[in-house]
Design a protein around this motif. Structure first.
Motif, short mmCIF file in Angstrom:
data_model
loop_
_atom_site.label_atom_id
_atom_site.label_comp_id
_atom_site.label_asym_id
_atom_site.label_seq_id
_atom_site.Cartn_x
_atom_site.Cartn_y
_atom_site.Cartn_z
N ALA A 153 14.86 67.87 31.00
CA ALA A 153 14.37 66.50 31.06
C ALA A 153 13.23 66.32 30.06
O ALA A 153 13.21 65.37 29.27
N GLU A 154 12.30 67.27 30.05
CA GLU A 154 11.17 67.17 29.16
C GLU A 154 11.60 67.34 27.70
O GLU A 154 11.17 66.62 26.81
N LEU A 155 12.48 68.31 27.46
CA LEU A 155 12.91 68.57 26.09
C LEU A 155 13.65 67.38 25.48
O LEU A 155 13.52 67.11 24.29
N SER A 156 14.41 66.69 26.31
CA SER A 156 15.24 65.62 25.75
C SER A 156 14.57 64.26 25.79
O SER A 156 15.14 63.28 25.33
N GLN A 157 13.36 64.18 26.34
CA GLN A 157 12.79 62.85 26.58
C GLN A 157 12.58 62.03 25.31
O GLN A 157 12.70 60.82 25.33
N ALA A 158 12.31 62.69 24.18
CA ALA A 158 12.07 61.92 22.97
C ALA A 158 13.35 61.71 22.15
O ALA A 158 13.37 60.90 21.22
N CYS A 159 14.41 62.44 22.48
CA CYS A 159 15.64 62.39 21.68
C CYS A 159 16.22 60.98 21.65
O CYS A 159 16.39 60.35 22.69
N ILE A 160 16.51 60.49 20.45
CA ILE A 160 17.05 59.13 20.34
C ILE A 160 18.57 59.14 20.23
O ILE A 160 19.19 58.11 19.96
N GLY A 161 19.17 60.32 20.40
CA GLY A 161 20.63 60.39 20.42
C GLY A 161 21.30 60.01 19.12
O GLY A 161 22.41 59.48 19.11
N CYS A 162 20.62 60.29 18.00
CA CYS A 162 21.16 59.82 16.73
C CYS A 162 22.29 60.68 16.21
O CYS A 162 23.19 60.21 15.52
N GLY A 163 22.23 61.97 16.51
CA GLY A 163 23.28 62.85 16.00
C GLY A 163 22.97 63.45 14.64
O GLY A 163 23.79 64.19 14.08
N THR A 164 21.80 63.17 14.09
CA THR A 164 21.45 63.74 12.79
C THR A 164 21.56 65.27 12.82
O THR A 164 22.11 65.89 11.92
N CYS A 165 21.04 65.86 13.90
CA CYS A 165 21.03 67.32 14.01
C CYS A 165 22.45 67.88 13.94
O CYS A 165 22.69 68.92 13.33
N THR A 166 23.41 67.17 14.54
CA THR A 166 24.78 67.68 14.56
C THR A 166 25.47 67.49 13.22
O THR A 166 26.30 68.29 12.83
N PHE A 167 25.12 66.43 12.52
CA PHE A 167 25.78 66.17 11.24
C PHE A 167 25.25 67.05 10.11
O PHE A 167 25.98 67.35 9.17
N VAL A 168 23.99 67.42 10.17
CA VAL A 168 23.48 68.29 9.10
C VAL A 168 23.72 69.77 9.43
O VAL A 168 23.56 70.63 8.56
N CYS A 169 24.12 70.06 10.65
CA CYS A 169 24.27 71.46 11.08
C CYS A 169 25.53 72.10 10.49
O CYS A 169 26.61 71.53 10.58
N PRO A 170 25.40 73.29 9.92
CA PRO A 170 26.58 73.95 9.34
C PRO A 170 27.55 74.48 10.38
O PRO A 170 28.69 74.78 10.05
N THR A 171 27.12 74.61 11.63
CA THR A 171 28.01 75.19 12.62
C THR A 171 28.53 74.18 13.64
O THR A 171 29.41 74.50 14.43
N CYS A 172 27.99 72.97 13.65
CA CYS A 172 28.51 71.97 14.59
C CYS A 172 29.94 71.64 14.19
O CYS A 172 30.23 71.38 13.04
N GLN A 173 30.82 71.66 15.16
CA GLN A 173 32.25 71.69 14.84
C GLN A 173 33.06 70.65 15.60
O GLN A 173 34.28 70.64 15.54
N CYS A 174 32.39 69.80 16.41
CA CYS A 174 33.14 68.87 17.23
C CYS A 174 33.65 67.69 16.41
O CYS A 174 32.98 67.21 15.51
N TYR A 175 34.85 67.25 16.73
CA TYR A 175 35.39 66.09 16.03
C TYR A 175 36.12 65.19 17.01
O TYR A 175 36.44 65.57 18.13
N ASP A 176 36.35 63.97 16.55
CA ASP A 176 37.08 62.98 17.32
C ASP A 176 38.34 62.66 16.52
O ASP A 176 38.34 62.79 15.30
N ILE A 177 39.40 62.27 17.20
CA ILE A 177 40.61 61.84 16.50
C ILE A 177 40.82 60.37 16.80
O ILE A 177 40.78 59.95 17.96
N LYS A 178 40.99 59.59 15.76
CA LYS A 178 41.11 58.15 15.94
C LYS A 178 42.31 57.61 15.18
O LYS A 178 42.76 58.21 14.20
N ASP A 179 42.79 56.48 15.63
CA ASP A 179 43.91 55.83 14.95
C ASP A 179 43.42 54.58 14.23
O ASP A 179 42.63 53.81 14.78
#
Ligand code: SF4
Ligand code: SF4
Ligand code: SF4
Ligand code: SF4
Lengths: 341, 324
Positions: free
Chosen positions: A229-255
């Motif tokens: 709770a404390e660690l995430s309190q300031a997180c704005i949920g932007c996703g920057t960390c996941t997009f710049v990360c070399p190991t983040c691997q999750c993807y979505d499939i869209k039509d």
């Protein structure tokens, strides 16, 4: 060990660039490094690392998977892929080089992701040793040696010389191609540089980061920790960390509706987003606290639990320098350390 | 100032006047200060900071914090008070639940800005007077404050607090800044040059959404870009058109409400000068409807949501050189 005077670096790029697509870090308009396809006049960036990681080349941000073309009652299924060209990725740092082996564990495991596999097969990775790590670097915590980077070819730049060493058959082939420009020698210069770099590495503020207790054994304890709770309190949920990360691997499939059919594509996704893994009932992670927890549990707990203790982080430091609120995996690991003691 | 702030916060927590304090928390390094909520004197003593790295604007957090039980004490720099006031005007913050203390600011820098100026391997950084001393892995270096401030602080529009319950230190003045200089430069370009400039900048976008999520004017419960039912939801821009569209739609949506706090440009990992889009709108509004600054007066009506007989007609586009 092979060597080449830096004055001839552009000749080397031209020689490789003639035969294969060559990508290397260059400075962009904002003064940060980004991989670009080499063309005459480009110079190798002096930055320690690129903002976007080298994973882009194997796991691009968007990628068309399949096209469906509708005509009356018939549906034609089209594989949009064209022949993958061979390419050379020059100047990859040791951290990003390790990230490929982490991505391999995901995309090359059964069922093999053939889109990824084809890029891996056609890419030759030329790494470049680091000499001036940043305070945000903690690759050594994961057993990565930035003075001896992996890859098909490893390189060192010292004063006015580029030193190159092939590690794989692909690397041998590249050095054979470059042979007319290369001469023998350089072991001593490289060894001296490595010693100097390693003494800096030992002084890095995060060199002693402890990951004791992370991994699968304490999964539930960490999952239920009230630290999230404390660690995430300031997180704005932007996703920057996941997009710049070399190991983040999750993807979505869209039509995408093309008018006469459907183009099915995939794009990077982020566990930090409100619609991540959304199902009919909604997102199973109701608040930012759960989404934030997912990212770090995945890297520090779930991934090692499933992969013989290997963490899903290479310590590149990108999430440390780019998070808008300065929250990151190091702060999380330090906060959780107390939980498992 | 930091000591005064901690003392004040302790006092208000102790008396029960406030239940929590929204401020900044020290990090691993000199510069990675994070926004944080403090609920006890111990927490304040342990990690509360106010220094040259407290750039993040805390106003937007008040949307959630002011809906909690009891009062929240928040510390606001001059530019943050514009956002706070604008959010109040938009009824996004429960005013009674906030105790706002205005604090002075001499400009805030950050790790990325220092790195952009060539400081690498930063171990610690202090500012005495107007000189920054940065201790790095590769030796110590100094720099004048003005040389390590980001664009938004070099072109600070105001040192005056727009709204507060209490002020610590002296209030400043609204400044005569040069913030529209670059917009003027862009206006002087030919449409093709301008298009090339923006394509060059926006082509670096990774659609991480940091600009949107940090923006105090972006407070929709569900953004159209996150809503599958909207038909334009995106996680990644499929082509350059979509890349442009995200930014243009966002700029239009915050037009007349953007206070020019500069957070979008601060957080962009790709250093895209997003503030220039918003400043173009601000400048146009000033020119077409008369001087207006969002966040200055919570009771003022924004020219874009108010109708007067003197409003510019759509034909103004052609008078200003737009294509027929
Ligand atoms: S989690 Fe952070 S430090 Fe680790 S690999 Fe990803 S971006 Fe790099
Ligand atoms: S994390 Fe290690 S390999 Fe990566 S840039 Fe830093 S020192 Fe080099
Ligand atoms: S941790 Fe930081 S970068 Fe990641 S989503 Fe949260 S605010 Fe964004
Ligand atoms: S913060 Fe920058 S990179 Fe991220 S979406 Fe906004 S403009 Fe694009």
């Amino acid at each position: 060990m092979k060597q080449l005077s830096l004055e001839k670096l552009n000749d080397l790029f031209a020689l490789i660039g003639q035969t294969e697509a060559l990508y290397l870090p260059v400075d962009d308009a904002a003064g940060q490094a980004a991989y670009r396809r080499w063309q005459p006049g480009y110079t190798l960036s002096k930055a320690l690392n690129t903002v976007r990681s080298a994973k882009d080349f194997f796991f691009p941000q968007t990628e068309n998977l399949v096209d469906f073309k509708m005509q009356g009652k018939s549906i034609e299924v089209i594989d949009p892929r064209t022949e993958q060209e061979n390419f050379v990725l020059f100047g990859v740092r040791a951290c990003d080089a390790r990230s490929f082996s982490i991505l391999d564990k995901v995309f090359l495991a059964d069922p093999v992701d053939t889109y990824y596999q084809s890029r891996r097969e056609h890419g030759t990775i030329v790494t470049l040793a680091c000499t001036r790590p940043e305070e945000t670097c903690f690759c050594t915590v994961f057993g990565i040696d930035p003075a001896e980077p992996a890859g098909d070819v490893s390189c060192w730049i010292e004063e006015n010389t580029l030193f190159m060493k092939a590690n794989t058959p692909k690397g041998d082939a590249l050095l054979t191609l470059a042979a007319p420009l290369l001469s023998e020698g350089g072991d001593d210069a490289v060894a001296a540089q490595q010693a100097a770099t390693r003494s800096v590495l030992a002084r890095l503020p995060l060199a002693k980061l402890s990951l004791d207790g992370m991994g699968g054994e304490s999964m539930l304890k960490l999952f239920d920790s009230d630290k999230w709770a404390e660690l995430s309190q300031a997180c704005i949920g932007c996703g920057t960390c996941t997009f710049v990360c070399p190991t983040c691997q999750c993807y979505d499939i869209k039509d995408f509706n093309t008018g006469d059919g459907v183009r099915r594509f995939r794009c990077w996704d982020s566990c930090m987003y409100s619609d991540f893994t959304r199902m009919a009932h909604g997102n199973p992670r109701l608040t930012q606290r759960e989404r934030f927890r997912q990212r770090f549990m995945h890297k520090l707990v779930y991934f090692p639990a499933n992969n013989h203790g290997e963490y899903g982080c290479v310590g590149c430091g990108r999430c440390l320098s780019k998070c808008p609120v300065s929250m990151n995996i190091v702060k999380v690991a330090k906060a959780l350390e107390g939980e498992v003691k | 100032m930091q000591e005064m702030m901690i003392a004040k916060a302790r006092e208000l927590l102790k008396s029960g006047a406030v239940q929590r304090v929204l401020g900044w928390k020290a990090g691993e390094f000199a510069y990675d200060v994070e926004p944080a909520v403090f609920e006890s004197a111990q927490e304040l003593e342990k990690s509360f900071v106010y220094n040259d790295f407290c750039g993040s604007n805390l106003s937007k957090y008040l949307i959630a914090q002011s809906r909690k039980e009891g009062k929240t004490l928040v510390f606001l720099k001059p530019c943050d008070t514009y956002s706070f006031s604008q959010l109040l005007a938009e009824h996004r913050i429960v005013r009674e639940n906030v105790y706002a203390i205005g604090i002075p600011c001499q400009g805030k820098t950050d790790g990325e800005t220092l790195k952009g100026k060539g400081f690498t391997g930063i171990l610690s950084a202090q500012c005495e007077g107007d000189t920054f001393t940065v201790h790095t892995l590769y030796g110590d270096k100094t720099a004048a404050r003005a040389d390590v401030l980001p664009e938004r602080c070099l072109n600070c529009k105001s040192k005056k607090h727009m709204i507060y319950d209490e002020l610590l230190g002296e209030d400043g003045e609204v400044l005569d800044s040069h913030r529209f200089d670059m917009v003027e430069k862009l206006e002087k370009m030919t449409p093709d040059e301008r298009f090339a400039f923006w394509r060059g900048e926006l082509s670096r976008c990774i659609r991480c959404n940091a600009c949107r999520n940090v923006c105090p004017a972006c407070t929709c419960e569900k953004c159209v870009f996150d809503n599958d039912a909207s038909g334009i939801a995106q996680k990644a821009a499929a082509d350059s058109f979509e890349e442009n569209m995200f930014h243009i739609i966002r700029a239009f949506h915050v037009a007349g409400r953007c206070t020019d706090c500069g957070e979008c440009s601060r957080v962009c990992p790709q250093n895209i000068p997003l503030h220039l889009l918003n400043r173009k709108f601000i400048k146009d509004i000033n020119e077409l409807y008369g001087a207006y600054q969002a966040g200055e007066d919570p009771d003022a009506k924004s020219p874009l949501t108010d109708y007067t007989m003197n409003d510019a007609e759509p034909g103004i586009v052609y008078h200003r050189g737009g294509n027929q």
